[in-house]
Scaffold this motif. Structure first.
Motif, mmCIF file in Angstrom:
data_model
loop_
_atom_site.group_PDB
_atom_site.id
_atom_site.type_symbol
_atom_site.label_atom_id
_atom_site.label_comp_id
_atom_site.label_asym_id
_atom_site.label_seq_id
_atom_site.Cartn_x
_atom_site.Cartn_y
_atom_site.Cartn_z
ATOM 1 N N SER A 350 -12.803 -3.135 36.186
ATOM 2 C CA SER A 350 -11.910 -1.985 36.039
ATOM 3 C C SER A 350 -11.334 -1.560 37.388
ATOM 4 O O SER A 350 -11.987 -1.681 38.434
ATOM 5 C CB SER A 350 -12.657 -0.806 35.405
ATOM 6 N N ASN A 354 -10.897 2.512 32.798
ATOM 7 C CA ASN A 354 -11.357 1.365 32.014
ATOM 8 C C ASN A 354 -10.220 0.531 31.457
ATOM 9 O O ASN A 354 -10.353 -0.682 31.283
ATOM 10 C CB ASN A 354 -12.260 1.832 30.864
ATOM 11 N N GLU A 355 -9.101 1.155 31.135
ATOM 12 C CA GLU A 355 -7.993 0.409 30.515
ATOM 13 C C GLU A 355 -7.243 -0.472 31.521
ATOM 14 O O GLU A 355 -6.501 -1.364 31.126
ATOM 15 C CB GLU A 355 -7.007 1.386 29.863
ATOM 16 N N TYR A 386 -3.144 -3.827 31.938
ATOM 17 C CA TYR A 386 -3.400 -2.540 31.292
ATOM 18 C C TYR A 386 -3.470 -2.777 29.782
ATOM 19 O O TYR A 386 -2.602 -3.424 29.188
ATOM 20 C CB TYR A 386 -2.297 -1.533 31.605
ATOM 21 N N THR A 387 -4.520 -2.266 29.143
ATOM 22 C CA THR A 387 -4.732 -2.468 27.707
ATOM 23 C C THR A 387 -4.792 -1.115 27.008
ATOM 24 O O THR A 387 -5.494 -0.200 27.458
ATOM 25 C CB THR A 387 -6.036 -3.236 27.444
ATOM 26 N N ALA A 388 -4.049 -0.997 25.899
ATOM 27 C CA ALA A 388 -4.047 0.234 25.105
ATOM 28 C C ALA A 388 -4.204 -0.112 23.636
ATOM 29 O O ALA A 388 -3.679 -1.128 23.156
ATOM 30 C CB ALA A 388 -2.746 1.006 25.328
ATOM 31 N N SER A 389 -4.915 0.721 22.913
ATOM 32 C CA SER A 389 -5.104 0.550 21.474
ATOM 33 C C SER A 389 -4.213 1.542 20.736
ATOM 34 O O SER A 389 -4.146 2.729 21.089
ATOM 35 C CB SER A 389 -6.569 0.788 21.094
ATOM 36 N N ASN A 396 -3.137 -3.719 19.429
ATOM 37 C CA ASN A 396 -3.449 -3.592 20.846
ATOM 38 C C ASN A 396 -2.256 -4.044 21.673
ATOM 39 O O ASN A 396 -1.547 -4.998 21.306
ATOM 40 C CB ASN A 396 -4.671 -4.436 21.213
ATOM 41 N N THR A 398 -1.101 -5.037 25.702
ATOM 42 C CA THR A 398 -1.462 -5.299 27.096
ATOM 43 C C THR A 398 -0.188 -5.485 27.903
ATOM 44 O O THR A 398 0.754 -6.151 27.463
ATOM 45 C CB THR A 398 -2.335 -6.561 27.235
#
Length: 682
Positions: A350, A354-355, A386-389, A396, A398
């Motif tokens: 990270s 965290n994302e 960068y990852t988002a849900s 998802n 990225t």
């Protein structure tokens, strides 16, 4: 200590007599007999009538008459049937035993059924050391049923599974060009952790040679093999076949360790070492071996590797080197070598939250050779993601940026305008994907759709143009420098992917499919290749296909198909591979082969196996083999005929010759102690 019990026992001043149900205990042996007499003055125990002795060193003995000297521990047998603990038995008229050492007279030996043995060995005399489980036989004749198989004036072998020094059974063969081939392996059991095998060989029309292999286990976590060999051709043979070398020699090393410095490293670190090294003067060093070590193929370009790695939960470090020998060339000066290269990798971690994650990969390489340009390079790659849900984790997203920095330094060439090249770039990436799982009645379905986008970013380089680096003093561009490495931005690309998996309720895979389509907006032919891979399992059947289709050429560029069936008694596999470089349509098809393999156990004794690779372009079979085997508890036989394509030495620089070599392999095993093998008929 001697103890005797019986139904009827009476004694005199000088002797003890026992009749009916005699049981005697002597040392570690229990003895049953009909009658027994013990001479008190001479300390002799004499047993008669169906004498059975069980327990000494795991052996079983049955004799008509036995005399035991209880003082010097000597035992004499008449009409002895002797069986070792691994079912090897012997029948003789007379035998003697002293402190575990047996001597036998004229005898018959086998490990088959006693009443009608399939193989037997007859000999004039022999000795057996029960402590070492080792037998020596003189004037031995081996029969298969009533057919004599071979005769040896002397034979020694171990009756246990433990390793022991001695002669292994020879390998025989015949080739059209080399005559009769004979190899006599000699085995030396140095210790429990090491041994050595010598393999002298004779080829009557060619000459003689020797190979030696040293095997060792230097720790509970590591082991290795070292082999060296030499073969000298007759001058007449080298002239007849126009060989570039009349001497063939080499060295091989295999070593693997899962813990190298474990006693000196902190406990969170793990390291390992792998070495696979082949040094040789020409390819015939490998062709002349009757049994091969594991290497990277019997091909003209021989490769050696040395890898060391060290890692923990956060970092990975590696040191590796590759060395190549091009056996097609008269010397190896122009062959490019990958000298020790260093890799340092930081695992995904990270960054700030965290994302947002990143990793770092640093590599240094040195490409070296005596003649021609060389290269030292340092490369750093830093992907940031960068990852988002979205929508309750159904989708998802990225977003990523890949940073690259490369520094290249050239050497061994005085004609260069510049001896260095610096390059850096960035690449933008985005991916939208989902991972969906649903359970139905009787199966589970996993669906993974995705769309990804790659867009080239910025780049900078110094000198401004790579052509400024590679031009020689005459202004000509040096292509051999650009072949040392490749840099540059990728094409703008859009990829659509769909993967799906079907499992049964026990989570065993039934079917999977991976489908992807590339799209290149900046190309004239925007559609890239369509790739589809799938596999289906039904009962013991497996169906597989991997296909790539090029819209620009309206042709299949690559395809791999196979069907296989695995049953308890048989197995077969049939497949087809096809590959072609569509950008060079004038070039021949790289691969267009049918391959078939099978194995069939007719019953618990008979096995048949075979295989073929058939080239559809040349309408010929490249490789094929067919064999059969028969196995009983006390013997087995195996035979196989095959055709292989082997590289051969050539006088023409830069070219390689291949020959179709036909061989016949035959092996007869007398279980548990002997085997006779032959192989190699062209």
């Amino acid at each position: 200590m001697l103890e005797v019990t019986a139904t009827s026992v009476h004694a005199t001043k000088t002797a003890l007599y026992a009749d009916e149900g005699v049981v005697a205990s002597y040392q570690d042996t229990t003895i049953h007999a009909q009658r027994a007499r013990y001479d008190k003055e001479k300390h002799l125990l004499m047993l008669d009538g169906n004498v059975e002795m069980i327990g000494y060193k795991g052996t079983k003995e049955h004799a008509s008459h036995v005399v035991i000297d209880t003082q010097d521990q000597h035992v004499a047998f008449q009409k002895l049937f002797f069986a070792s603990k691994n079912d090897l038995w012997l029948l003789t008229n007379e035998a003697n035993r002293t402190e575990g050492n047996y001597t036998f007279g004229s005898s018959m030996l086998s490990s088959c059924e006693v009443e009608d043995p399939l193989w037997t060995m007859f000999f004039s005399r022999s000795t057996y050391d029960s402590n070492a489980s080792y037998m020596k036989i003189y004037d031995a004749s081996v029969y298969f049923k009533d057919i004599p198989v071979f005769y040896l004036p002397y034979l020694a072998f171990s009756t246990s599974s433990a390793r022991s020094s001695g002669l292994l059974f020879p390998l025989f063969g015949y080739t059209k060009n080399e005559g009769v081939v004979y190899e006599q392996p000699i085995f030396w059991a140095i210790s429990d952790s090491m041994d050595m095998e010598f393999n002298p060989q004779i080829r009557t029309e060619r000459s003689v040679g020797m190979y030696a292999t040293y095997r060792f286990a230097d720790s509970p976590y590591s082991s290795g093999q070292i082999r060296a060999g030499y073969f000298k051709d007759k001058a007449s043979y080298a002239r007849k076949y126009n060989l570039p070398e009349d001497q063939h020699y080499g060295f091989e090393l295999l070593y693997d360790s899962s813990q190298v410095f474990s006693g000196y490293l902190p406990k969170e670190y793990t390291d390992g070492l792998y070495a696979n090294i082949t040094l040789l003067n020409d390819i015939d060093y490998l062709n002349l071996q009757k049994t091969s070590l594991t290497h990277f193929g019997q091909v003209p370009l021989q490769e050696s590797r040395l890898n060391y790695f060290l890692y923990n939960e956060d970092w990975y470090g590696g040191l590796n080197a590759k060395y190549f020998i091009d056996t097609r060339l008269k010397h190896n000066d122009t062959t490019l070598q990958t000298m020790p290269a260093l890799q340092l990798h930081k695992y995904l971690t990270s960054l700030f939250w965290n994302e947002l994650t990143y990793s770092v990969d640093l590599q240094t390489k040195r490409f070296d050779r005596k003649t021609g340009p060389t290269l030292n390079q340092v490369e750093i790659r830093i992907p940031i993601t960068y990852t988002a849900s979205l929508w309750d984790d159904y989708v998802n997203l990225t977003l990523g940026e890949s940073l690259y920095f490369g520094h290249f330094y050239f050497g061994n060439d005085d004609t260069l305008v510049h001896d260095y090249f610096h390059y850096s770039s960035s690449v933008h990436q985005a991916k939208l994907f989902s991972d969906l799982t649903k359970q139905y009645k009787g199966f589970i379905h996993v669906l993974q759709p995705s769309v990804s986008y790659v867009k080239p970013g910025n780049e900078s380089q110094k000198p401004v143009s790579f052509n400024e680096v590679v031009k020689d003093a005459q202004g000509n561009t040096r292509s051999d420098l650009s072949e040392l490495f490749s840099v540059g931005l990728p094409e703008e690309q859009l990829r659509f992917s769909l993967s799906q998996y079907f499992y049964n309720e026990g989570m065993t895979l039934i079917f999977f499919q991976r489908l992807s389509q590339d799209y290149f907006p900046q190309r004239g032919d925007e559609m890239g290749e369509l790739a589809n891979e799938m596999e289906y399992h039904w009962k013991n059947w497996t169906f597989y296909n991997n296909l790539r289709y090029a819209f620009a050429y309206d042709k299949v560029s690559e395809s791999s198909t196979r069907i296989s069936l695995q049953e308890d008694a048989y197995y077969f596999h049939i497949g087809h591979t096809y590959k072609r470089q569509l950008e060079e349509l004038e070039q021949p098809i790289t691969s267009n082969d049918l391959n078939f393999d099978f194995s069939y156990d007719y019953d618990e004794h008979v096995t048949i196996n075979g295989g073929v690779i058939y080239n559809l372009e040349e309408d010929t079979s490249k490789l094929w083999r067919f064999g059969a085997g028969y196995k009983e508890d006390c013997w087995s036989i195996m035979a196989q005929i095959r055709a292989d394509v082997l590289p051969r030495p050539t006088q023409i620089s830069g070219e390689s010759a291949y020959t179709q070599e036909y061989s016949f392999v035959f092996q007869l095993n007398f279980i548990p102690f002997a085997s006779i093998g032959s192989g190699g008929a062209k």
